[in-house]
Motif scaffolding. Structure first.
Motif, short mmCIF file in Angstrom:
data_model
loop_
_atom_site.label_atom_id
_atom_site.label_comp_id
_atom_site.label_asym_id
_atom_site.label_seq_id
_atom_site.Cartn_x
_atom_site.Cartn_y
_atom_site.Cartn_z
N ALA A 36 0.83 -1.21 0.00
CA ALA A 36 0.00 0.00 0.00
C ALA A 36 0.86 1.26 0.00
N GLY A 37 1.98 1.22 0.74
CA GLY A 37 2.87 2.37 0.84
C GLY A 37 3.98 2.38 -0.19
N GLU A 38 4.02 1.38 -1.06
CA GLU A 38 5.06 1.25 -2.09
C GLU A 38 6.45 1.41 -1.48
N SER A 39 6.69 0.62 -0.44
CA SER A 39 7.97 0.67 0.27
C SER A 39 9.11 0.13 -0.60
N ARG A 72 11.18 -4.23 -3.59
CA ARG A 72 10.32 -3.14 -3.99
C ARG A 72 8.87 -3.61 -3.89
N PHE A 73 8.08 -2.89 -3.15
CA PHE A 73 6.66 -3.20 -2.99
C PHE A 73 5.85 -2.25 -3.88
N ARG A 74 4.96 -2.80 -4.73
CA ARG A 74 4.25 -2.01 -5.71
C ARG A 74 2.74 -2.12 -5.53
N ARG A 75 2.06 -1.03 -5.84
CA ARG A 75 0.59 -0.99 -5.86
C ARG A 75 0.15 -0.69 -7.28
N ALA A 76 -0.86 -1.43 -7.76
CA ALA A 76 -1.36 -1.22 -9.12
C ALA A 76 -1.97 0.18 -9.22
N PRO A 77 -1.73 0.88 -10.33
CA PRO A 77 -2.27 2.24 -10.49
C PRO A 77 -3.79 2.27 -10.31
N GLY A 78 -4.25 3.25 -9.56
CA GLY A 78 -5.69 3.45 -9.39
C GLY A 78 -6.35 2.54 -8.38
#
Length: 485
Positions: free
Chosen positions: A118-121, A127-133
């Protein structure tokens, strides 16, 4: 905790991992001893009690090195619920003391994964990623799915499914690549992607220029039922139908009976599944494009099939009697003219990769066959390769109950084999009809190609079962007898 390529880490931990790893369902090297194991990267994700470390293990077998992912939990006192997942007791040679265990089974240590996505740490090479939108909830605990898999899937409440890719491959995993593309295209037959975890380029020790996919967070299918279980229920109902009166020969000759008369008939679902498959293939073609291949490509395809056959027949003697029929089918592909249209496909398509929800069929797990090289998994193929995989799966489901019961009398086994053939034929035909009606290339018009793909898949299954689940080996061998007959 020490890390980095070339560093072995805590020697006691390395020894514990070397003893623990071969016992895991998802470990792909059960047929060979571990020659060497070292910790390629070690990243601390949580300090204190309990501690959480992310490990990439470099495992050498048969002269080649594979990479595996482990979430390592450490507790001074291990609760009873976590004891089945213990790796061993660390002596504290590197300042870490306590019980090491597989933290994928500890909800207290899986929850941070959501917060990091959620925080794209960015933590070390992770690397932690969140899908756009999209937004990601961070208040859910993850627990492993009970399904038997080559990876580990964590279920977070009724919101998410997070797949941890245990055996790592260089570059972006096709499961992430394809699902992201289909989510963006609005495909109704895949779960939406919410996030993912990756390792920085080169962080896996392979020297690759792309990030390595570690995990994929997707929509959780609340009302879903596994396609394999639905099919087995239908087979079980069909097998349970009363025997007709008469001698064993008359009972065995039951192929004229209609499996559709049994409770739990699967044919209508098989037809709908065929239609969903064709629709996903159409979306894949639009997302990734289509290429027309020449005859040389088909000859190379057949040569690769023969190479796999040679290797598996050498390792599994039970396959050898069927080799001439299989080679003949591959020869038809090699002799065919070019002009076939290739595209991105699922690559490892079977009943265990589909779920039936309230709104229809959903396709999962686009990472391809685990034993294939990364380039093979991502390469375009003919869509009928997926069709052949599902046809093999119907044969698998039809005979699984027979193969799993070692106490059947010969007459009963023969009768059930006849019923298995009738069930498989009915559902194969229904699936192909649904696939062609929804716009896929008609399997009946490409019978030689489908047959070759089926044989190739059967050979792959035999290799996979021999390496990973030897007790399942009779299942593909028994169905191969029918296919090669």
């Amino acid at each position: 905790m020490p890390g980095g390529p070339g560093q072995g880490g805590d020697p006691s931990l390395v020894r514990l991992l070397a003893g623990w790893l071969p016992r895991q369902r998802w470990f792909g090297g059960k047929d060979s001893p571990i020659e060497d194991l070292s910790i390629g990267t070690a990243t601390e994700l949580r300090t204190g009690e309990p501690g959480l470390h992310h490990l990439v293990l470099d495992v050498r077998q048969n002269g080649a090195t594979e990479h595996y992912q482990v979430l390592l939990g450490v507790r001074r006192d291990l609760p009873e619920r976590l004891r089945p997942h213990e790796i061993g007791l660390l002596a504290g040679a590197t300042g870490i003391t306590g019980h090491a265990y597989d933290a994928a089974h500890d909800p207290e240590l899986t929850r941070p994964l959501l917060a990091h996505m959620a925080g794209e740490s960015v933590i070390g090479p992770l690397r932690f990623r969140r899908a756009p939108g999209t937004g990601i909830r961070t208040d859910l605990d993850g627990a492993p799915s009970t399904a038997e898999q080559s990876n580990t899937s964590l279920v977070f409440g009724d919101a998410y499914m997070c797949k941890l890719f245990r055996k790592l491959a260089p570059g972006v995993n096709p499961d992430l690549e394809v699902n992201l593309a289909l989510t963006r295209a609005g495909c109704e037959h895949v779960p939406d992607v919410h996030g993912w975890i990756e390792l920085a380029p080169g962080g896996d020790g392979t020297g690759g220029g792309e990030p390595v996919t570690l995990a994929l967070l997707s929509e959780y299918l609340r009302s879903a039922t596994d396609g394999w279980q639905l099919a087995l229920t239908s087979v079980r109902d069909w097998f349970a139908q009363p025997l007709p009166p008469g001698p064993p020969d008359a009972q065995a000759a039951l192929t004229t009976d209609d499996p559709g008369a049994a409770g739990g008939d699967f044919a209508a679902e098989a037809e709908r599944l065929g239609a969903a498959t064709a629709q996903v293939h159409g979306d894949l073609a639009r997302a990734f494009g289509v290429t027309t291949v020449p005859a040389e490509r088909l000859r190379a395809l057949a040569a690769g099939m023969n190479d796999q056959l040679d290797a598996v027949a050498e390792a599994v003697p039970q396959l050898r009697p069927h080799a001439p029929a299989i080679r003949a089918a591959f020869g038809e592909v090699a002799a065919a003219a070019g002009g076939l249209r290739f595209q991105r496909v699922h690559g490892d398509y079977h009943l265990g990769q589909v779920m039936r929800t309230d709104t229809g069929w959903v396709l999962l797990d686009f990472e391809g066959e685990p034993a294939r090289a990364p380039a093979e998994r991502r390469a375009p193929a003919h869509p009928l390769r997926d069709v052949a995989g599902m046809l093999r799966s119907f044969e698998y489901a039809a005979r699984f109950l027979i193969a799993s019961d070692g106490n059947l009398a010969p007459g009963t086994a023969d009768m059930l084999e006849q019923r298995a053939r009738a069930w498989a034929e009915r559902n194969r035909n229904a699936f192909c009809a649904g696939y062609a009606a929804a716009g896929g290339p008609d399997p009946a018009a490409h019978a030689a190609l489908v047959r070759a793909f089926e044989f190739d898949k059967a050979v792959y299954e035999i290799r996979y079962e021999a390496r990973n689940r030897p007790s399942w080996l009779p299942v593909p061998l028994r169905s191969l007898e029918h296919l090669a007959g």
